[in-house]
Design a protein around this motif. Structure first.
Motif, PDB file in Angstrom:
ATOM      1  N   ILE A  51       0.864  -1.174   0.000  1.00  0.00           N
ATOM      2  CA  ILE A  51       0.000   0.000   0.000  1.00  0.00           C
ATOM      3  C   ILE A  51       0.902   1.226   0.000  1.00  0.00           C
ATOM      4  CG2 ILE A  51      -0.225   0.000   2.523  1.00  0.00           C
ATOM      5  CD1 ILE A  51      -3.131   1.025   2.076  1.00  0.00           C
ATOM      6  N   ASP A  52       0.582   2.191  -0.869  1.00  0.00           N
ATOM      7  CA  ASP A  52       1.464   3.341  -0.983  1.00  0.00           C
ATOM      8  C   ASP A  52       0.918   4.563  -0.255  1.00  0.00           C
ATOM      9  OD1 ASP A  52       0.643   4.263  -4.439  1.00  0.00           O
ATOM     10  OD2 ASP A  52      -0.490   4.467  -2.589  1.00  0.00           O
ATOM     11  N   ARG A  53       1.593   5.652  -0.450  1.00  0.00           N
ATOM     12  CA  ARG A  53       1.247   6.895   0.233  1.00  0.00           C
ATOM     13  C   ARG A  53      -0.197   7.308  -0.044  1.00  0.00           C
ATOM     14  NH1 ARG A  53       4.712  12.506  -0.386  1.00  0.00           N
ATOM     15  NH2 ARG A  53       3.316  13.840   0.801  1.00  0.00           N
ATOM     16  N   ALA A  54      -0.647   7.083  -1.254  1.00  0.00           N
ATOM     17  CA  ALA A  54      -2.008   7.465  -1.636  1.00  0.00           C
ATOM     18  C   ALA A  54      -3.023   6.387  -1.280  1.00  0.00           C
ATOM     19  CB  ALA A  54      -2.057   7.748  -3.130  1.00  0.00           C
ATOM     20  N   LYS A  55      -2.593   5.381  -0.551  1.00  0.00           N
ATOM     21  CA  LYS A  55      -3.442   4.267  -0.121  1.00  0.00           C
ATOM     22  C   LYS A  55      -3.880   3.390  -1.283  1.00  0.00           C
ATOM     23  CE  LYS A  55      -4.973   6.433   4.156  1.00  0.00           C
ATOM     24  NZ  LYS A  55      -6.122   6.776   5.037  1.00  0.00           N
ATOM     25  N   ARG A  56      -3.093   3.391  -2.356  1.00  0.00           N
ATOM     26  CA  ARG A  56      -3.362   2.456  -3.436  1.00  0.00           C
ATOM     27  C   ARG A  56      -2.738   1.119  -3.054  1.00  0.00           C
ATOM     28  NH1 ARG A  56      -1.310   6.782  -7.744  1.00  0.00           N
ATOM     29  NH2 ARG A  56       0.475   6.513  -6.341  1.00  0.00           N
ATOM     30  N   SER A  57      -3.506   0.059  -3.175  1.00  0.00           N
ATOM     31  CA  SER A  57      -3.043  -1.250  -2.740  1.00  0.00           C
ATOM     32  C   SER A  57      -2.823  -2.180  -3.937  1.00  0.00           C
ATOM     33  CB  SER A  57      -4.041  -1.871  -1.770  1.00  0.00           C
ATOM     34  OG  SER A  57      -5.310  -1.950  -2.352  1.00  0.00           O
ATOM     35  N   SER A  58      -1.912  -3.108  -3.751  1.00  0.00           N
ATOM     36  CA  SER A  58      -1.645  -4.142  -4.746  1.00  0.00           C
ATOM     37  C   SER A  58      -1.522  -5.466  -4.029  1.00  0.00           C
ATOM     38  CB  SER A  58      -0.333  -3.846  -5.499  1.00  0.00           C
ATOM     39  OG  SER A  58      -0.426  -2.659  -6.226  1.00  0.00           O
ATOM     40  N   TYR A  59      -1.885  -6.545  -4.720  1.00  0.00           N
ATOM     41  CA  TYR A  59      -1.908  -7.866  -4.093  1.00  0.00           C
ATOM     42  C   TYR A  59      -1.259  -8.916  -4.979  1.00  0.00           C
ATOM     43  CZ  TYR A  59      -5.348  -5.670  -1.074  1.00  0.00           C
ATOM     44  OH  TYR A  59      -5.972  -4.821  -0.188  1.00  0.00           O
ATOM     45  N   ALA A  60      -0.647  -9.891  -4.322  1.00  0.00           N
ATOM     46  CA  ALA A  60      -0.198 -11.071  -5.040  1.00  0.00           C
ATOM     47  C   ALA A  60      -1.420 -11.834  -5.516  1.00  0.00           C
ATOM     48  CB  ALA A  60       0.645 -11.949  -4.123  1.00  0.00           C
ATOM     49  N   GLU A  61      -1.275 -12.498  -6.624  1.00  0.00           N
ATOM     50  CA  GLU A  61      -2.404 -13.198  -7.217  1.00  0.00           C
ATOM     51  C   GLU A  61      -3.010 -14.230  -6.274  1.00  0.00           C
ATOM     52  OE1 GLU A  61      -1.686 -13.905 -11.390  1.00  0.00           O
ATOM     53  OE2 GLU A  61      -2.949 -15.707 -11.291  1.00  0.00           O
ATOM     54  N   PHE A  62      -2.197 -14.873  -5.465  1.00  0.00           N
ATOM     55  CA  PHE A  62      -2.714 -15.959  -4.637  1.00  0.00           C
ATOM     56  C   PHE A  62      -3.544 -15.472  -3.449  1.00  0.00           C
ATOM     57  CE2 PHE A  62       0.009 -16.074  -0.824  1.00  0.00           C
ATOM     58  CZ  PHE A  62       1.070 -15.269  -1.202  1.00  0.00           C
ATOM     59  N   VAL A  63      -3.551 -14.150  -3.188  1.00  0.00           N
ATOM     60  CA  VAL A  63      -4.376 -13.639  -2.086  1.00  0.00           C
ATOM     61  C   VAL A  63      -5.441 -12.662  -2.558  1.00  0.00           C
ATOM     62  CG1 VAL A  63      -2.447 -13.892  -0.480  1.00  0.00           C
ATOM     63  CG2 VAL A  63      -2.920 -11.648  -1.504  1.00  0.00           C
ATOM     64  N   ALA A  64      -5.415 -12.284  -3.825  1.00  0.00           N
ATOM     65  CA  ALA A  64      -6.351 -11.290  -4.336  1.00  0.00           C
ATOM     66  C   ALA A  64      -7.795 -11.738  -4.096  1.00  0.00           C
ATOM     67  CB  ALA A  64      -6.108 -11.060  -5.820  1.00  0.00           C
ATOM     68  N   GLY A  65      -8.578 -10.816  -3.571  1.00  0.00           N
ATOM     69  CA  GLY A  65      -9.970 -11.110  -3.282  1.00  0.00           C
ATOM     70  C   GLY A  65     -10.200 -11.706  -1.906  1.00  0.00           C
ATOM     71  N   ARG A  66      -9.113 -12.109  -1.237  1.00  0.00           N
ATOM     72  CA  ARG A  66      -9.250 -12.699   0.105  1.00  0.00           C
ATOM     73  C   ARG A  66      -8.591 -11.839   1.185  1.00  0.00           C
ATOM     74  NH1 ARG A  66      -6.742 -17.319   1.220  1.00  0.00           N
ATOM     75  NH2 ARG A  66      -5.081 -17.040  -0.318  1.00  0.00           N
ATOM     76  N   PHE A  67      -7.527 -11.162   0.843  1.00  0.00           N
ATOM     77  CA  PHE A  67      -6.789 -10.338   1.803  1.00  0.00           C
ATOM     78  C   PHE A  67      -7.006  -8.868   1.481  1.00  0.00           C
ATOM     79  CE2 PHE A  67      -3.127 -13.520   2.897  1.00  0.00           C
ATOM     80  CZ  PHE A  67      -4.076 -14.498   3.182  1.00  0.00           C
ATOM     81  N   THR A  68      -6.970  -8.050   2.543  1.00  0.00           N
ATOM     82  CA  THR A  68      -7.076  -6.608   2.374  1.00  0.00           C
ATOM     83  C   THR A  68      -6.004  -5.937   3.220  1.00  0.00           C
ATOM     84  OG1 THR A  68      -9.473  -6.754   2.035  1.00  0.00           O
ATOM     85  CG2 THR A  68      -8.561  -4.585   2.568  1.00  0.00           C
ATOM     86  N   ILE A  69      -5.225  -5.090   2.588  1.00  0.00           N
ATOM     87  CA  ILE A  69      -4.213  -4.319   3.308  1.00  0.00           C
ATOM     88  C   ILE A  69      -4.747  -2.906   3.501  1.00  0.00           C
ATOM     89  CG2 ILE A  69      -3.016  -3.650   1.158  1.00  0.00           C
ATOM     90  CD1 ILE A  69      -0.373  -3.741   2.722  1.00  0.00           C
ATOM     91  N   TYR A  70      -4.563  -2.365   4.696  1.00  0.00           N
ATOM     92  CA  TYR A  70      -4.970  -0.984   4.921  1.00  0.00           C
ATOM     93  C   TYR A  70      -4.118  -0.385   6.021  1.00  0.00           C
ATOM     94  CZ  TYR A  70      -7.884  -2.985   8.711  1.00  0.00           C
ATOM     95  OH  TYR A  70      -8.345  -3.656   9.816  1.00  0.00           O
ATOM     96  N   ARG A  71      -4.108   0.941   6.061  1.00  0.00           N
ATOM     97  CA  ARG A  71      -3.232   1.617   6.997  1.00  0.00           C
ATOM     98  C   ARG A  71      -4.009   2.585   7.876  1.00  0.00           C
ATOM     99  NH1 ARG A  71       0.964   3.734   2.999  1.00  0.00           N
ATOM    100  NH2 ARG A  71       1.899   4.656   4.838  1.00  0.00           N
ATOM    101  N   ASP A  72      -3.577   2.713   9.110  1.00  0.00           N
ATOM    102  CA  ASP A  72      -4.137   3.676  10.055  1.00  0.00           C
ATOM    103  C   ASP A  72      -3.011   4.657  10.342  1.00  0.00           C
ATOM    104  OD1 ASP A  72      -5.917   3.427  13.264  1.00  0.00           O
ATOM    105  OD2 ASP A  72      -5.138   5.146  12.138  1.00  0.00           O
ATOM    106  N   ASN A  73      -2.944   5.696   9.545  1.00  0.00           N
ATOM    107  CA  ASN A  73      -1.805   6.612   9.647  1.00  0.00           C
ATOM    108  C   ASN A  73      -1.674   7.293  11.010  1.00  0.00           C
ATOM    109  OD1 ASN A  73      -0.906   6.019   7.062  1.00  0.00           O
ATOM    110  ND2 ASN A  73      -2.009   7.725   6.125  1.00  0.00           N
TER     111      ASN A  73
END
Length: 127
Positions: A51-73
């Motif tokens: 997850i980057d500064r703008a809160k854009r997230s990217s996922y590995a294919e094997f977790v896409a749709g199951r995992f969510t990354i998020y940040r509490d700045n």
């Protein structure tokens, strides 16, 4: 000294959920790329999500749709919500803190792009 501390690992039945947290000390995370990596049996660390500064997230294919990354700045804390867990998700999960701004090479940001690492938290998924 910058320190990363992961929490929330554990043992769960397949299909269950876990939420990992990573608290960063002595550095604000708000403008930095952050990520989660998985390691199995002390082998190389595999990218799970970033997850980057703008809160854009990217996922590995094997977790896409199951995992969510998020940040509490405000709390300098990174999270990974893991659902529909599978036995192959088992391993040690590491939190990583990288450069300011974007995550380079996303969605295939390499481990070498991250400067700081936590000690890891263990996830075990059983059938």
């Amino acid at each position: 000294e910058v320190q990363l501390a992961e929490y929330g690992g554990g043992s769960v039945q397949a299909g269950g959920s876990l939420r990992l947290a990573c608290h960063v000390s002595d550095l604000s995370i708000s403008i930095r790329c952050m990520g989660w990596f998985q390691s199995v049996k002390d082998e190389r660390r595999i990218l799970v999500a970033t997850i980057d500064r703008a809160k854009r997230s990217s996922y590995a294919e094997f977790v896409a749709g199951r995992f969510t990354i998020y940040r509490d700045n405000p709390k300098d804390t990174l999270h990974l919500e893991m659902t529909d867990l599978k036995p192959e998700d088992s391993g040690t999960y590491y939190c990583a803190l990288g450069q300011i701004g974007e995550c380079p090479g996303a969605p295939r940001t390499s481990a070498g792009a991250f400067e700081y690492w936590g000690q890891g938290t263990q996830v075990s998924v059983f059938t």
